[in-house]
Design an enzyme around this catalytic site. Structure first.
Site, PDB file in Angstrom:
ATOM      1  N   GLY A  52       0.821  -1.197   0.000  1.00  0.00           N
ATOM      2  CA  GLY A  52       0.000   0.000   0.000  1.00  0.00           C
ATOM      3  C   GLY A  52       0.853   1.244   0.000  1.00  0.00           C
ATOM      4  O   GLY A  52       1.477   1.575   1.010  1.00  0.00           O
ATOM      5  N   LEU A  53       0.908   1.938  -1.126  1.00  0.00           N
ATOM      6  CA  LEU A  53       1.750   3.127  -1.249  1.00  0.00           C
ATOM      7  C   LEU A  53       0.908   4.373  -1.516  1.00  0.00           C
ATOM      8  O   LEU A  53       1.244   5.194  -2.360  1.00  0.00           O
ATOM      9  CB  LEU A  53       2.785   2.936  -2.356  1.00  0.00           C
ATOM     10  CG  LEU A  53       3.931   1.970  -2.033  1.00  0.00           C
ATOM     11  CD1 LEU A  53       4.788   1.730  -3.263  1.00  0.00           C
ATOM     12  CD2 LEU A  53       4.782   2.510  -0.879  1.00  0.00           C
TER      13      LEU A  53
ATOM     14  N   LYS B 239     -13.256   1.996  15.107  1.00  0.00           N
ATOM     15  CA  LYS B 239     -12.209   2.402  16.051  1.00  0.00           C
ATOM     16  C   LYS B 239     -12.653   2.148  17.488  1.00  0.00           C
ATOM     17  O   LYS B 239     -11.872   1.676  18.321  1.00  0.00           O
ATOM     18  CB  LYS B 239     -11.870   3.876  15.839  1.00  0.00           C
ATOM     19  CG  LYS B 239     -11.300   4.179  14.454  1.00  0.00           C
ATOM     20  CD  LYS B 239     -11.227   5.673  14.196  1.00  0.00           C
ATOM     21  CE  LYS B 239     -10.736   5.970  12.793  1.00  0.00           C
ATOM     22  NZ  LYS B 239     -10.759   7.419  12.492  1.00  0.00           N
TER      23      LYS B 239
END
Length: 440
Positions: free
Chosen positions: A11-12, A207
């Site tokens: 993942g870039l 979250k």
């Protein structure tokens, strides 16, 4: 100095590129702090030709993130692809199965599969670190998992989504509608083209599910969270909150009660004097109540490439130092099944806004319905609208008037039942609005 810790990064995007820049900029200092060099050996992303402003020419490229995760040339797999399933899940499982440590920022993946992945990591004797999955650059995972190990936590509450906080802040400060603020947030890159995940409260819920498990030693159960977004918040609610001494925030709240654990995400009115009311814009904040430490408040950037990369690299540094902890701060076998709390009185009461037809007896009937359900009212405020000019020879119709009520402590079930009866009586023109009040 020990041998290098070798990384594979999948993942870039914004965060991934920031991680590469951070590792390059602070490589010498990290080696000193961790007692060993940290080197990037492999990367994987969708588009190899894209210019990301980073130099990865000497790093092995993997088209398939699963193959990168299984590569014997890496020690740690860093997952920054996102998604609760698909390539992200497959790659993380492959890395753990082959004895690789994993660092991830993927709250959706962990909210859905965290219990199983934690058990897998423990069986393989490797770390699964996820500081960046909650509140971006704020070290709330480390705080709960390590710094507060000597405390019994009773409540965790916070602003967990910067997009929603930005929208509510702009609505109040600039008298803008929800729709106008959302468009501005999208233009600035704070909100996605499809903003449902953020404004609907789902991002905050993922979250919160992780914070709940860390705080109370329970298994992750995202499906038990009550979720309500900010889509129905209007300027009338913002203005009323201001007049009553409150500000509106989307909060994620988890509390331990005698009957179980309560998890909820919803718009909340908080007193203006409270610390959390002063958190504006895209910032996040988490308040933690411990029996020995009292209340802690952690505030900082909840998103963004550099802030999130800071947390990712912090997790990598822990692995480089040899710091190994169970994912949820205790072995999975000691995590208790999630037990939802029973219905109880909401300590802060409720704000209720009704659009009431202006006719004799309506207000008395509404108050009677509230009393019928055992709801005591702290205050009732009628906000009259200016009438439209009448057409010659006709009488202007009476427009519905805005009635605002503040209740004392009661249950949400009682409020909902009373509002259903009020609606069925035909006294209100629109769906009632009610918002919890929290004395944070």
């Amino acid at each position: 100095m020990q041998p290098s810790l070798r990384l594979g990064l999948a993942g870039l995007g914004t965060v991934g590129a920031s991680v590469v820049r951070l590792l390059n900029k602070h490589s010498k200092d990290l080696a000193v702090r961790c007692g060993r060099p940290i080197v990037l050996r492999g990367v994987s992303a969708r588009d190899r030709t894209r210019d990301r402003g980073i130099d990865i020419g000497n790093v092995n490229w993997f088209q398939d993130p699963v193959k990168l995760a299984m590569d014997p040339g890496i020690d740690v797999f860093v997952e920054l692809m996102g998604g609760s399933s698909g390539p992200a899940e497959d790659a993380v499982r492959a890395a753990l199965e082959t004895g690789k440590h994993v660092v991830t920022a993927n709250k959706a993946l962990l909210a859905r599969h965290g219990n199983d992945l934690a058990r897998l990591a423990e069986r393989k004797g490797v770390s699964l670190n996820f500081e960046a999955a909650v509140a971006g650059g704020i070290p709330v995972i480390k705080t709960l998992r390590e710094a507060l190990a000597g405390n019994s936590v009773s409540r965790v509450a916070g602003i967990l989504n910067g997009t929603c906080n930005y929208i509510l802040t702009r609505m109040e400060a600039e008298d803008m509608s929800f729709g106008e603020c959302l468009k501005e947030a999208q233009r600035l890159g704070y909100a996605e083209a499809d903003p449902t995940f953020d404004v609907g409260g789902f991002d905050a819920a993922h979250k919160l599910a992780l914070l709940t498990s860390l705080a109370f030693g329970s298994e992750i159960d995202v499906d038990s969270i009550y979720i309500e977004g900010i889509e129905r918040i209007t300027l009338a609610d913002i203005e009323a909150a201001d007049e009553l001494g409150y500000r509106l925030k989307l909060l994620g709240i988890a509390e331990r009660t005698e009957s179980g654990i309560e998890q909820r995400v919803h718009p909340t009115m908080v007193p203006k004097a409270s610390a959390i009311a002063r958190i504006d814009g895209v910032l996040n904040a988490v308040a933690i109540d411990g029996d020995f430490v009292g209340r802690l408040m952690l505030v900082g950037p909840g998103a963004g490439g550099d802030a999130t990369a800071s947390s990712v690299v912090g997790d990598i540094a822990d692995i480089a130092r040899g710091t190994a902890l169970a994912m949820m701060g205790r072995p999975s076998e000691h995590l208790e099944p999630y037990r939802p709390a029973g219905v109880r009185a909401h300590k802060g009461g409720y704000y209720v806004r009704l659009s009431v037809f202006d006719r004799p007896g309506a207000l008395a009937a509404i108050a009677s319905r509230m009393a019928e359900k055992g709801i005591s009212l702290e205050s009732i405020v009628q906000r009259r609208r200016a009438p439209h000019a009448a057409v010659v020879g006709t009488q202007a119709p009476a427009e519905p008037q805005s009635i605002i009520m503040i209740t004392y402590e009661t249950t949400e079930a009682a409020v909902r039942e009373a509002l259903d009866l009020i609606r069925d009586d035909g006294h209100v023109a629109d769906a009632p609005q009610f918002i919890r009040i929290e004395a944070l």
